[in-house]
Enzyme design. Sequence first.
Site, PDB file in Angstrom:
ATOM      1  N   ASP A 272       0.833  -1.215   0.000  1.00  0.00           N
ATOM      2  CA  ASP A 272       0.000   0.000   0.000  1.00  0.00           C
ATOM      3  C   ASP A 272       0.862   1.257   0.000  1.00  0.00           C
ATOM      4  OD1 ASP A 272       0.396  -1.309   2.653  1.00  0.00           O
ATOM      5  OD2 ASP A 272      -0.295   0.619   3.399  1.00  0.00           O
ATOM      6  N   ASP A 282       4.613   8.058   0.873  1.00  0.00           N
ATOM      7  CA  ASP A 282       4.335   7.777   2.292  1.00  0.00           C
ATOM      8  C   ASP A 282       5.599   7.778   3.154  1.00  0.00           C
ATOM      9  OD1 ASP A 282       1.687   7.742   1.759  1.00  0.00           O
ATOM     10  OD2 ASP A 282       1.305   5.753   2.599  1.00  0.00           O
TER      11      ASP A 282
END
Length: 520
Positions: A272, A282
């Site tokens: 993810d 991220d």
Amino acid sequence: MTTLLNFDNRFIKDLPGDSDASNTPRQVFGACWSPVTPTAVAAPRLLACSPTVTADLDLDEQTMNSPEMLAALAGNALLPGMATYATCYGGHQFGQWAGQLGDGRAIFLGETVNRHGQRFELQLKGAGPTPYARHADGRAVLRSSIREFLCSEAMHHLGVPTTRALSLVGTGEQVVRDMFYDGHPVNEPGAIVCRVAPTFTRFGHFELPAARGDRALLQRLVDFTIARDFPTLRFAPEQRLLAWFTDICERTARLMAHWMRVGFVHGVMNTDNMSILGLTIDYGPYGWVDNFDPGWTPNTTDAATRRYCFARQPGIARWNLERLADALAMLLPNPNDLSGALDRYDEVYATEFCAAYAAKLGFVAWHHDDAELLETLFDLMWHAEIDMTLFFRDLAGLDIDNPTPVIVQDACYRADPARRFAAPLSQWLQRYAARLRQEQREPASRIAAMNEANPRYVLRNYLAQQAIDLAEQGDTRMIHQLLTVLRRPYDVQSDHETLAAKRPDWARHRAGCSTLSCSS
Ligand code: AMP
Ligand code: MG
């Protein structure tokens, strides 16, 4: 205020959305996104913004400092054309399928198109809970927001593909975090970063519909993604999926070669957290290698198995691509059709890695024998505890007619291992100098090329932590200093030489300077 932002929110126009607009935690089926409203904050303040991202979006300083823009960047109000939503994805975390995850604390503001026709998704990280927040608060703390803001900009200017950061806004509110997961939660200042990327689509966006057996949704998302995000990709119609997946493999391979050349460790390479555009995405418990150590991981959650340590990153990226291939195989007659693309990952990674290290070492081209030379160097750097960034940068200063290990001393962390490895290091420098002499390249051109391949300044963990400590006291000057210096990481900036120093002793084991938890 004249806002030049021109919105064209294709993701929500073209893909199915959730009918529920509440932010109640839930499983979302048959939809790629959920409408969600950011939760307003009490006293937002613009702490920093990136001048280059501002310009990329056709914005100017005056607009960035306007009350309307601040309200939008804090999640308190929308600008004309903005639409807010969170997207639905799953992922493999630490090697296990984790089911639905989704944007738990990232809220899109829409997609803008600048005057050159370039598309950018805007996303607020920390603007309150979404249906994907599970039971977390949807917020982000100042320390992790500073780390994301500074590192994405630093990576971009190093030449590493990455999502960008437009702004860093303090919320004026407190967020409770148990930083060490030891039952001692404390109040910390909250913040919101506005992230910018052509797309934030992740491997996990495709894995979730595949895992649920929703072939139709998977097909729609693939068609949409190829059309919007890969417009220049050329393929014969029957080869479309393979051509696209091959492109993702190649981009990911190039990204890994970049991380391995600059000494970046992501820390949470779950599927993810993998971008289909091959961008670094991220920023959580990431870190920069100080003393060269292939087994180093900045993430305390990863300390036991070191799945995501420095040297394992290229292998993990391949494993993640295999999971994406598993998901896409549902759309193909033969599940093995994508294996050729994975071979391409291996090839491109090897080529890019060798090219990057040839440049770092000042070689015109990579020779077969150089692999052994580099392996020996890595081994020495590891055991002698040598700083990766300083060593490679200083190497350009070696007198190749009289190679002495003087240049290395400055890059060593501890006297004892440095002494023990002095002789083999000296031998290595002799071999290396002989290799350079064979090339008969003009020293000035070699040195200039090496300085373009070996950064002088990277966002060392302790530097980010110092900027955080000051910002938590209300002083944002170091954030601005780092932002400015890290925009030219390959140029010596004599007024800021302290930012090139190796990690000081006090930072060796301090939280935030050596290792971090995921709590952010
Ligand atoms: P990460 O490992 O930080 O990439 O996050 C994994 C998942 O947890 C993603 O679905 C995030 O959106 C979600 N998440 C992490 N922190 C929070 C938070 N404070 N509030 C809501 N969701 C979160
Ligand atoms: Mg994530």
